[in-house]
Every structure is written in C-alpha cells, then in structure tokens.
Design a protein around this motif. Structure first.
Motif, PDB file in Angstrom:
ATOM      1  N   THR A 175       0.830  -1.207   0.000  1.00 52.51           N
ATOM      2  CA  THR A 175       0.000   0.000   0.000  1.00 52.51           C
ATOM      3  C   THR A 175       0.862   1.254   0.000  1.00 52.51           C
ATOM      4  OG1 THR A 175      -0.073  -0.035   2.418  1.00 52.51           O
ATOM      5  CG2 THR A 175      -1.841  -1.163   1.244  1.00 52.51           C
ATOM      6  N   HIS A 176       2.150   1.082   0.163  1.00 50.02           N
ATOM      7  CA  HIS A 176       3.083   2.207   0.126  1.00 50.02           C
ATOM      8  C   HIS A 176       4.487   1.654  -0.115  1.00 50.02           C
ATOM      9  CE1 HIS A 176       3.195   1.921   4.871  1.00 50.02           C
ATOM     10  NE2 HIS A 176       3.288   0.751   4.289  1.00 50.02           N
ATOM     11  N   THR A 177       5.444   2.537  -0.351  1.00 50.01           N
ATOM     12  CA  THR A 177       6.810   2.065  -0.584  1.00 50.01           C
ATOM     13  C   THR A 177       7.582   1.920   0.735  1.00 50.01           C
ATOM     14  OG1 THR A 177       7.257   4.367  -1.200  1.00 50.01           O
ATOM     15  CG2 THR A 177       7.204   2.754  -2.983  1.00 50.01           C
ATOM     16  N   SER A 178       6.925   2.230   1.856  1.00 50.33           N
ATOM     17  CA  SER A 178       7.636   2.165   3.139  1.00 50.33           C
ATOM     18  C   SER A 178       8.217   0.784   3.482  1.00 50.33           C
ATOM     19  CB  SER A 178       6.721   2.661   4.262  1.00 50.33           C
ATOM     20  OG  SER A 178       6.375   4.011   4.031  1.00 50.33           O
ATOM     21  N   PRO A 179       7.594  -0.335   3.066  1.00 49.26           N
ATOM     22  CA  PRO A 179       8.248  -1.613   3.374  1.00 49.26           C
ATOM     23  C   PRO A 179       9.674  -1.700   2.821  1.00 49.26           C
ATOM     24  CG  PRO A 179       6.335  -1.927   1.902  1.00 49.26           C
ATOM     25  CD  PRO A 179       6.251  -0.547   2.469  1.00 49.26           C
ATOM     26  N   TYR A 201      -0.519   0.247  -4.267  1.00 54.11           N
ATOM     27  CA  TYR A 201      -1.911  -0.093  -4.597  1.00 54.11           C
ATOM     28  C   TYR A 201      -2.858   0.179  -3.433  1.00 54.11           C
ATOM     29  CZ  TYR A 201       0.576  -2.661  -8.216  1.00 54.11           C
ATOM     30  OH  TYR A 201       1.399  -2.996  -9.254  1.00 54.11           O
ATOM     31  N   ARG A 202      -3.949   0.858  -3.739  1.00 55.69           N
ATOM     32  CA  ARG A 202      -5.010   1.005  -2.744  1.00 55.69           C
ATOM     33  C   ARG A 202      -6.353   1.016  -3.449  1.00 55.69           C
ATOM     34  NH1 ARG A 202      -2.460   5.754   1.172  1.00 55.69           N
ATOM     35  NH2 ARG A 202      -0.361   4.844   1.112  1.00 55.69           N
ATOM     36  N   MET A 203      -7.375   0.527  -2.750  1.00 54.55           N
ATOM     37  CA  MET A 203      -8.709   0.522  -3.343  1.00 54.55           C
ATOM     38  C   MET A 203      -9.288   1.925  -3.286  1.00 54.55           C
ATOM     39  SD  MET A 203     -10.702  -2.869  -2.193  1.00 54.55           S
ATOM     40  CE  MET A 203      -9.673  -3.490  -0.884  1.00 54.55           C
ATOM     41  N   HIS A 214       2.052   5.740  -7.791  1.00 53.32           N
ATOM     42  CA  HIS A 214       3.500   5.615  -7.631  1.00 53.32           C
ATOM     43  C   HIS A 214       3.991   6.478  -6.482  1.00 53.32           C
ATOM     44  CE1 HIS A 214       2.479   4.724 -11.797  1.00 53.32           C
ATOM     45  NE2 HIS A 214       3.511   3.915 -11.814  1.00 53.32           N
ATOM     46  N   GLN A 215       4.904   5.912  -5.740  1.00 48.82           N
ATOM     47  CA  GLN A 215       5.530   6.685  -4.666  1.00 48.82           C
ATOM     48  C   GLN A 215       7.031   6.577  -4.809  1.00 48.82           C
ATOM     49  OE1 GLN A 215       4.097   5.017  -0.941  1.00 48.82           O
ATOM     50  NE2 GLN A 215       2.484   6.562  -0.812  1.00 48.82           N
ATOM     51  N   VAL A 216       7.699   7.520  -4.181  1.00 53.99           N
ATOM     52  CA  VAL A 216       9.125   7.319  -3.977  1.00 53.99           C
ATOM     53  C   VAL A 216       9.374   7.471  -2.481  1.00 53.99           C
ATOM     54  CG1 VAL A 216       9.707   9.723  -4.528  1.00 53.99           C
ATOM     55  CG2 VAL A 216      11.495   7.978  -4.555  1.00 53.99           C
ATOM     56  N   GLU A 217       9.967   6.439  -1.927  1.00 59.80           N
ATOM     57  CA  GLU A 217      10.301   6.451  -0.514  1.00 59.80           C
ATOM     58  C   GLU A 217      11.697   7.034  -0.375  1.00 59.80           C
ATOM     59  OE1 GLU A 217       7.896   5.253   1.275  1.00 59.80           O
ATOM     60  OE2 GLU A 217       8.739   5.182   3.292  1.00 59.80           O
ATOM     61  N   GLY A 218      11.895   7.785   0.701  1.00 55.59           N
ATOM     62  CA  GLY A 218      13.248   8.260   1.001  1.00 55.59           C
ATOM     63  C   GLY A 218      13.586   7.840   2.415  1.00 55.59           C
ATOM     64  N   PRO A 257       2.199   5.841  11.923  1.00 55.59           N
ATOM     65  CA  PRO A 257       2.687   4.945  12.976  1.00 55.59           C
ATOM     66  C   PRO A 257       4.193   4.741  12.897  1.00 55.59           C
ATOM     67  CG  PRO A 257       0.796   3.995  11.831  1.00 55.59           C
ATOM     68  CD  PRO A 257       1.222   5.194  11.051  1.00 55.59           C
ATOM     69  N   PHE A 258       4.766   4.915  11.714  1.00 56.49           N
ATOM     70  CA  PHE A 258       6.184   4.584  11.521  1.00 56.49           C
ATOM     71  C   PHE A 258       7.102   5.786  11.639  1.00 56.49           C
ATOM     72  CE2 PHE A 258       4.945   5.710   7.213  1.00 56.49           C
ATOM     73  CZ  PHE A 258       3.686   5.133   7.105  1.00 56.49           C
ATOM     74  N   THR A 259       6.559   6.961  11.943  1.00 54.43           N
ATOM     75  CA  THR A 259       7.429   8.127  12.171  1.00 54.43           C
ATOM     76  C   THR A 259       6.952   8.881  13.409  1.00 54.43           C
ATOM     77  OG1 THR A 259       6.064   9.291  10.542  1.00 54.43           O
ATOM     78  CG2 THR A 259       8.254   8.565   9.815  1.00 54.43           C
ATOM     79  N   LEU A 288       3.659  14.825  -0.008  1.00 54.60           N
ATOM     80  CA  LEU A 288       4.311  13.703   0.676  1.00 54.60           C
ATOM     81  C   LEU A 288       3.992  13.644   2.160  1.00 54.60           C
ATOM     82  CD1 LEU A 288       7.107  14.705   2.469  1.00 54.60           C
ATOM     83  CD2 LEU A 288       7.769  15.323   0.158  1.00 54.60           C
ATOM     84  N   GLY A 289       4.269  12.463   2.719  1.00 52.29           N
ATOM     85  CA  GLY A 289       4.239  12.257   4.163  1.00 52.29           C
ATOM     86  C   GLY A 289       5.661  11.990   4.611  1.00 52.29           C
ATOM     87  N   SER A 290       5.965  12.389   5.858  1.00 53.05           N
ATOM     88  CA  SER A 290       7.367  12.258   6.279  1.00 53.05           C
ATOM     89  C   SER A 290       7.461  12.264   7.800  1.00 53.05           C
ATOM     90  CB  SER A 290       8.186  13.427   5.731  1.00 53.05           C
ATOM     91  OG  SER A 290       7.711  14.639   6.300  1.00 53.05           O
ATOM     92  N   GLY A 291       8.666  12.121   8.280  1.00 57.02           N
ATOM     93  CA  GLY A 291       8.884  12.213   9.721  1.00 57.02           C
ATOM     94  C   GLY A 291      10.195  11.554  10.115  1.00 57.02           C
ATOM     95  N   PHE A 311      15.430  10.348   9.029  1.00 56.63           N
ATOM     96  CA  PHE A 311      14.103  10.676   8.504  1.00 56.63           C
ATOM     97  C   PHE A 311      13.691   9.717   7.398  1.00 56.63           C
ATOM     98  CE2 PHE A 311      16.883  13.498   5.849  1.00 56.63           C
ATOM     99  CZ  PHE A 311      16.526  13.039   4.591  1.00 56.63           C
ATOM    100  N   ALA A 312      12.389   9.714   7.147  1.00 56.67           N
ATOM    101  CA  ALA A 312      11.843   8.982   5.999  1.00 56.67           C
ATOM    102  C   ALA A 312      10.753   9.851   5.389  1.00 56.67           C
ATOM    103  CB  ALA A 312      11.269   7.641   6.438  1.00 56.67           C
ATOM    104  N   PHE A 313      10.555   9.668   4.128  1.00 52.75           N
ATOM    105  CA  PHE A 313       9.408  10.329   3.486  1.00 52.75           C
ATOM    106  C   PHE A 313       8.862   9.419   2.400  1.00 52.75           C
ATOM    107  CE2 PHE A 313      13.142  11.844   1.123  1.00 52.75           C
ATOM    108  CZ  PHE A 313      12.786  11.551  -0.181  1.00 52.75           C
ATOM    109  N   GLY A 314       7.588   9.636   2.075  1.00 53.32           N
ATOM    110  CA  GLY A 314       6.969   8.926   0.964  1.00 53.32           C
ATOM    111  C   GLY A 314       6.264   9.952   0.109  1.00 53.32           C
ATOM    112  N   MET A 315       6.756  10.103  -1.098  1.00 54.31           N
ATOM    113  CA  MET A 315       6.245  11.177  -1.958  1.00 54.31           C
ATOM    114  C   MET A 315       5.392  10.576  -3.073  1.00 54.31           C
ATOM    115  SD  MET A 315       8.372  14.371  -3.502  1.00 54.31           S
ATOM    116  CE  MET A 315       9.836  13.399  -3.567  1.00 54.31           C
TER     117      MET A 315
END
Ligand code: PHE
Length: 360
Positions: A175-179, A201-203, A214-218, A257-259, A288-291, A311-315
């Motif tokens: 559901t995100h690139t965070s894994p 992928y999300r419904m 599409h996301q890019v995780e950092g 939950p992860f940041t 994006l989301g980040s933390g 830090f991490a982000f998902g754009m």
C-alpha cells in the motif's frame, strides 16, 4: 507482288505509325510472322531459278533485317516514351516536408522516476527496490502498524487470495513504498541513504486517486540526522525537480505509525488560467508524508535506535508529475486519451482548478 521498295516503305511506315507494343506486334506478325508477307516471299524463293533466287534472296534478307531493326528501335522508343510519361505523373518533390507521424514519448511517470533517480543520488542516496506483492509483516507490522491498527483499514488494502489451508503469511499488494525501508535497512544496516521509487496499490478511485499509483520512498539514517536535514533535502529536491529557484514547502504536523514526529508536506503553487506555477500563488498541494523514523521501526529492521536515527518520506510521484506537467486528472495517466502527452513540452493544459480535490 509489290516491289521491295514499296514493301519497305509500307512496313517502315507501319512501324513508325504503331502506337504501342501491341500495334508493333501486329506489324511484325504481318511482315515476319510465320504466315507473314515477307516470310511467304522467302518461302517462294525455292521455286526460283538460282540466279534470280540469289538476287531476290539478298534483297529480301536485307528488307527483313531492316524491318526487324525498325521494329526494335520503335519498341525502345515507345518504352522510353512510356517511361517519360510515367515519370511525369510519379514526379516526387523531395523538398516537401515529410508527413508527420504520431510519435510516442516516455510516459510522464517514467520520466519523473528517471528524474528522481538522477536528483537524489546527487545527495548521496542510492536506489533500493522491493516487491509489489509484499508480506503484511513488511507492509504493516514492521512499520509499527500492528494487526487491528486502524491504519490498516485506512490503507484500503488489496489482499492476495489464499486457498483454504494455505498457511503462508498473508500477502498484500503493497500500500506504500515504506516496506522498502525495512528491506533496505535489513540488507544494508546503518548508516544508510536510499530512495525507493515504485508502484503501490489502494482501493481508491476518483479524480485524484487511482488504485495503482506511484511513490518514492526516502530514507536517511545516521548518527544525528534531524528534521532540519529532511527539510533541506526536500527543498533541494523540489528546486532541482521543478527547475525553479524558489520553492515553498509547508510542513503540517501529522501522524504515521512509523514516524515520530510526523509531518505532511505541501508545496505552494498558483493556477492561472490552467497554467500551474510552483513557488508562488495561494494554493497548496500535498505531495508527501514524512517524519523521523520511529524507534520501533529501526528495531524491527535490526538497527539500534539508541545509536541511529533519521528521517523517511513517501512522496506521490503522480502528484509531482501532475504539478510539473500540468495534468488535470490522475486518471488521465491510465485510461484517458493520452494526446495531452503532446503538451509534454511543457506548457500546462487547460487545467481545472485543482484546489480542494487534492489533499490525500
Ligand atoms: N507511507 C506513507 C504513505 O503512504 C508516507 C510516509 C512515508 C510517511 C515515510 C512518513 C514516512 O502515506
């Protein structure tokens, strides 16, 4: 019998007057064919006495040769004329501009992925990858989203089918690139700096959401990485990506939950008559989301949270592609008439107002 000269005059005139190959053939048959006039005369030579035969034979042969030569010459002339005629109609103006043929271009999302993977490595990030069919441990548990956590519902997850009796851990379409954060840290440990672009992928389906996007995780983990580094890094990226000197980002306190702490980041833009501009105006688009990576996440990935932080982000790649290339509707990426790709060069399309519809 006509005299040789009369015959000659008649046949040469007939040859000259033949309008095409068929006409020429008629003349040939009439004169030199098996039952032709000249052939008949030749056959008659046998009945002559030797003296007369000799004289008549020589002149008949000469006449035959002459008609034959005239036939050939006329045939060549007719063919030349026919070719000239054809060339006149088939004349080609090689100076005319070519007919335009529709050409394909790189899809904007692919283009943006390439751009991302050119910009971030300049800041020391390498590219990491993970599977799109992911175990729920990587997608959720390791990211501090335990079973029954409401975030699992919020993610509108696609679960992979499991046959009765199949006891393998549940798998989902990520559901995100965070894994990929978890996978990268487990593989490489700390310190680490990676980006991970890819499909998620999300419904979900409306003007600004598609079931696949599409996301890019950092991810940047080191001894003393802070939110300040995150902010600089994102601003630096936006300046390079949008090719503008001035970008303005807005950090809004949020929760993942992860940041901890977490922030969502919006970028300032204007929309004048469909022309999108970054760094000015009174509109904000969430990109994006980040933390700061949660200690439990570091721990799950085998990185000691007392030693390391970052830090991490998902754009949203589709989002920033829309912004850069002025694409009004996310669904255009996948199912609409893609002729807007012509605008790829890159004046924005006539874009309806994006305000309101575009927060995640
Ligand atoms: N994974 C989050 C999402 O998809 C984005 C995010 C990534 C937030 C990394 C914080 C850190 O919404």
């Amino acid at each position: 019998m006509d005299g040789i000269d009369t015959l000659k005059a008649r046949y040469l005139a007939a040859v000259a007057g033949a309008a095409d190959e068929a006409g020429l053939e008629e003349v040939r048959v009439a004169a030199l064919g098996k039952k032709g006039e000249i052939s008949a005369l030749m056959a008659g030579l046998g009945k002559m006495d030797p003296e007369a035969r000799k004289a008549a034979g020589a002149s008949l042969n000469a006449l035959k040769d002459e008609i034959d030569a005239a036939l050939r010459a006329r045939k060549v002339a007719l063919a030349d004329a026919a070719l000239d005629e054809r060339l006149k109609t088939e004349w080609l103006d090689v100076t005319l501009p070519g007919r335009p043929r529709p050409r394909g271009t790189v899809h904007p999302v692919s283009q943006v992925m390439e751009e991302l993977t050119a910009i971030f490595p300049d800041m020391g990030f390498s590219v990491a990858e993970g599977p799109q069919v992911e175990s729920d441990w990587y997608n959720f548990d390791a990211l501090n989203i335990p079973p029954e956590h409401p975030a699992r519902q919020e993610h509108d997850t696609f679960f992979m089918h499991r046959a009765p009796g199949d006891n393998r851990p549940p798998h989902v379409l990520r559901t995100h690139t965070s894994p990929v954060q978890i996978r990268a840290m487990m593989e490489r440990g700390a310190p680490i700096r990676v980006i991970a672009p890819g499909r998620v992928y999300r419904m979900d389906m409306d003007q600004t959401h598609t079931p696949m996007f599409h996301q890019v995780e950092g991810l940047a983990i080191d001894r003393d990485i802070s939110m300040a580094n995150l902010k600089w890094c994102l601003e630096e990226f936006c300046r390079a990506f949008f090719e503008v000197d001035k970008v303005e980002l807005r950090f809004r306190a949020s929760h993942f939950p992860f940041t901890e702490p977490s922030a969502e980041v919006d970028i300032r833009y204007s929309n004048t008559g469909g022309q999108l501009k970054i760094g000015e105006g009174d509109k904000w688009m969430e990109i994006l989301g980040s933390g700061m990576v949660h200690p439990k996440v570091l721990q799950a990935a085998g990185v000691d949270p007392t030693q390391w932080q970052g830090f991490a982000f998902g754009m949203g790649i589709d989002r920033i592609a829309m912004l850069k290339y002025g694409i009004p509707d996310l669904r255009a990426f996948f199912e609409a008439d893609l002729r807007w790709l012509r605008h790829y060069g890159f004046s924005a399309l006539d874009v309806p107002d994006l305000a309101g519809g575009l927060s995640a």
